[in-house]
Design a protein around this motif. Structure first.
Motif, PDB file in Angstrom:
ATOM      1  N   LYS A  25      12.133   4.181  15.728  1.00 13.91           N
ATOM      2  CA  LYS A  25      12.378   5.343  14.875  1.00 13.91           C
ATOM      3  C   LYS A  25      12.820   6.558  15.690  1.00 13.91           C
ATOM      4  O   LYS A  25      12.617   6.628  16.899  1.00 13.91           O
ATOM      5  N   ASP A  26      13.400   7.513  15.005  1.00 16.89           N
ATOM      6  CA  ASP A  26      13.825   8.765  15.615  1.00 16.89           C
ATOM      7  C   ASP A  26      12.623   9.495  16.219  1.00 16.89           C
ATOM      8  O   ASP A  26      11.530   9.519  15.631  1.00 16.89           O
ATOM      9  N   LYS A  27      12.784  10.059  17.412  1.00 19.89           N
ATOM     10  CA  LYS A  27      11.769  10.862  18.097  1.00 19.89           C
ATOM     11  C   LYS A  27      10.495  10.068  18.384  1.00 19.89           C
ATOM     12  O   LYS A  27       9.392  10.591  18.321  1.00 19.89           O
ATOM     13  N   GLU A  28      10.673   8.808  18.746  1.00 22.49           N
ATOM     14  CA  GLU A  28       9.561   7.910  19.028  1.00 22.49           C
ATOM     15  C   GLU A  28       9.682   7.400  20.461  1.00 22.49           C
ATOM     16  O   GLU A  28      10.787   7.210  20.972  1.00 22.49           O
ATOM     17  N   LEU A 141      17.122   7.972  25.087  1.00 23.83           N
ATOM     18  CA  LEU A 141      16.955   7.799  26.526  1.00 23.83           C
ATOM     19  C   LEU A 141      16.395   6.408  26.802  1.00 23.83           C
ATOM     20  O   LEU A 141      15.374   6.015  26.239  1.00 23.83           O
ATOM     21  N   PHE A 142      17.094   5.650  27.660  1.00 22.74           N
ATOM     22  CA  PHE A 142      16.649   4.317  28.059  1.00 22.74           C
ATOM     23  C   PHE A 142      16.083   4.385  29.473  1.00 22.74           C
ATOM     24  O   PHE A 142      16.767   4.810  30.407  1.00 22.74           O
ATOM     25  N   LEU A 143      14.833   3.942  29.631  1.00 20.17           N
ATOM     26  CA  LEU A 143      14.149   3.988  30.923  1.00 20.17           C
ATOM     27  C   LEU A 143      13.648   2.590  31.259  1.00 20.17           C
ATOM     28  O   LEU A 143      12.798   2.047  30.556  1.00 20.17           O
ATOM     29  N   LEU A 165      10.036  15.283  26.844  1.00 16.82           N
ATOM     30  CA  LEU A 165      11.340  14.980  26.266  1.00 16.82           C
ATOM     31  C   LEU A 165      11.200  14.517  24.823  1.00 16.82           C
ATOM     32  O   LEU A 165      11.985  14.901  23.950  1.00 16.82           O
ATOM     33  N   ARG A 166      10.190  13.681  24.559  1.00 18.98           N
ATOM     34  CA  ARG A 166       9.924  13.248  23.186  1.00 18.98           C
ATOM     35  C   ARG A 166       9.585  14.446  22.294  1.00 18.98           C
ATOM     36  O   ARG A 166      10.071  14.561  21.167  1.00 18.98           O
ATOM     37  N   ASP A 167       8.779  15.356  22.826  1.00 17.33           N
ATOM     38  CA  ASP A 167       8.380  16.528  22.049  1.00 17.33           C
ATOM     39  C   ASP A 167       9.564  17.436  21.736  1.00 17.33           C
ATOM     40  O   ASP A 167       9.545  18.178  20.751  1.00 17.33           O
ATOM     41  N   LYS A 168      10.604  17.358  22.578  1.00 20.29           N
ATOM     42  CA  LYS A 168      11.809  18.159  22.347  1.00 20.29           C
ATOM     43  C   LYS A 168      12.814  17.446  21.436  1.00 20.29           C
ATOM     44  O   LYS A 168      13.898  17.972  21.179  1.00 20.29           O
ATOM     45  N   CYS A 186       3.237   5.346  24.570  1.00 26.61           N
ATOM     46  CA  CYS A 186       4.076   4.791  23.504  1.00 26.61           C
ATOM     47  C   CYS A 186       3.488   4.971  22.104  1.00 26.61           C
ATOM     48  O   CYS A 186       2.296   4.737  21.877  1.00 26.61           O
ATOM     49  N   ASP A 187       4.374   5.341  21.184  1.00 25.43           N
ATOM     50  CA  ASP A 187       3.998   5.363  19.770  1.00 25.43           C
ATOM     51  C   ASP A 187       3.961   3.945  19.210  1.00 25.43           C
ATOM     52  O   ASP A 187       3.113   3.615  18.387  1.00 25.43           O
TER      53      ASP A 187
END
Length: 231
Positions: A25-28, A141-143, A165-168, A186-187
């Motif tokens: 999902k978005d922002k996850e 972002l892929f890590l 970064l997730r919070d932004k 992780c969510d």
């Protein structure tokens, strides 16, 4: 934001991925967990269009310019300084060079801007690779195992950066074999074993689902229970 449906991938006679399905999902922050050889890097290479699947679909719902990559091979230019590395990519992205110093500051490398990459420790190179990945403020972002081989203090710093970064507003897909890292960051997670997703969901919810004794949740124990493999 990311949709993977029935992905299949083989290299010669070796089946690497088989019927892989999940959504991010978005922002996850989504974690793909599994031991070396499970197929994690192959899947992230498919998602970043470096290789094609044999069957199925992998859709990332942003443009290539809106993605950032921090992969196993950092691809940094060893003779250039930290700032010169980022300036090179800033020019490729067509963004203001001031973003390079801003990215270095975000990863705690501002004081090392003029140092050659060849003189950096592994942890510093990891942070520089992350700075390059976030230089253009990507939406996805892929890590690929971003804290592999790092000491706990350096890993903690990268964890804080990822959470920030997730919070932004970024959506983050990471691979790891560190179960504690997955639970902390992780969510949602998916457990990958021999190319197949054997379990997925929220980390603590997965632990509770497989923990009949109701003791302290342990994602690693769940993985062992389902696969017989100790990470």
């Amino acid at each position: 934001m990311i949709k993977v449906k029935q992905i299949e991938k083989s290299f010669g006679s070796q089946k690497v991925l088989s019927g892989v399905n999940f959504e991010v999902k978005d922002k996850e922050i989504f974690g793909l967990l599994g031991p070396s050889g499970a197929g994690k890097t192959t899947l992230i290479n498919i998602l970043t269009n470096q290789i094609s699947p044999d069957a199925g679909s992998a859709d990332v719902l942003v443009t290539a310019f809106e993605t950032g990559l921090m992969l196993d091979e950092d691809g940094l230019y060893m003779r250039l300084s930290c700032l010169e590395n980022l300036n090179l990519f800033a020019r490729i992205y067509g963004i203001n060079l001031s973003k390079s110093m801003e990215a270095l500051k975000n990863v705690g490398l501002e004081s090392s801007a003029k140092k050659a990459v060849s003189s950096l420790s592994k942890g510093m190179r990891q942070r520089l690779a992350l700075a390059r990945a976030i230089l253009h403020a990507p939406k996805v972002l892929f890590l690929d195992e971003p804290t592999s081989g790092l000491d706990p203090r350096t890993a903690q710093g990268i964890h804080e950066l990822i959470e920030g970064l997730r919070d932004k507003g970024a959506t983050i897909f990471l691979t790891t074999h560190n179960m504690d890292e997955a639970v902390k960051l992780c969510d949602k997670v998916a457990l990958l074993h021999k190319g197949q997703i054997v379990e997925s969901g929220e980390p603590l919810e997965i632990c509770e689902r497989h923990n009949s004794m109701r003791t302290v949740p342990d994602l690693g124990a769940v993985f062992i229970k389902m696969t017989g493999v100790d990470l």
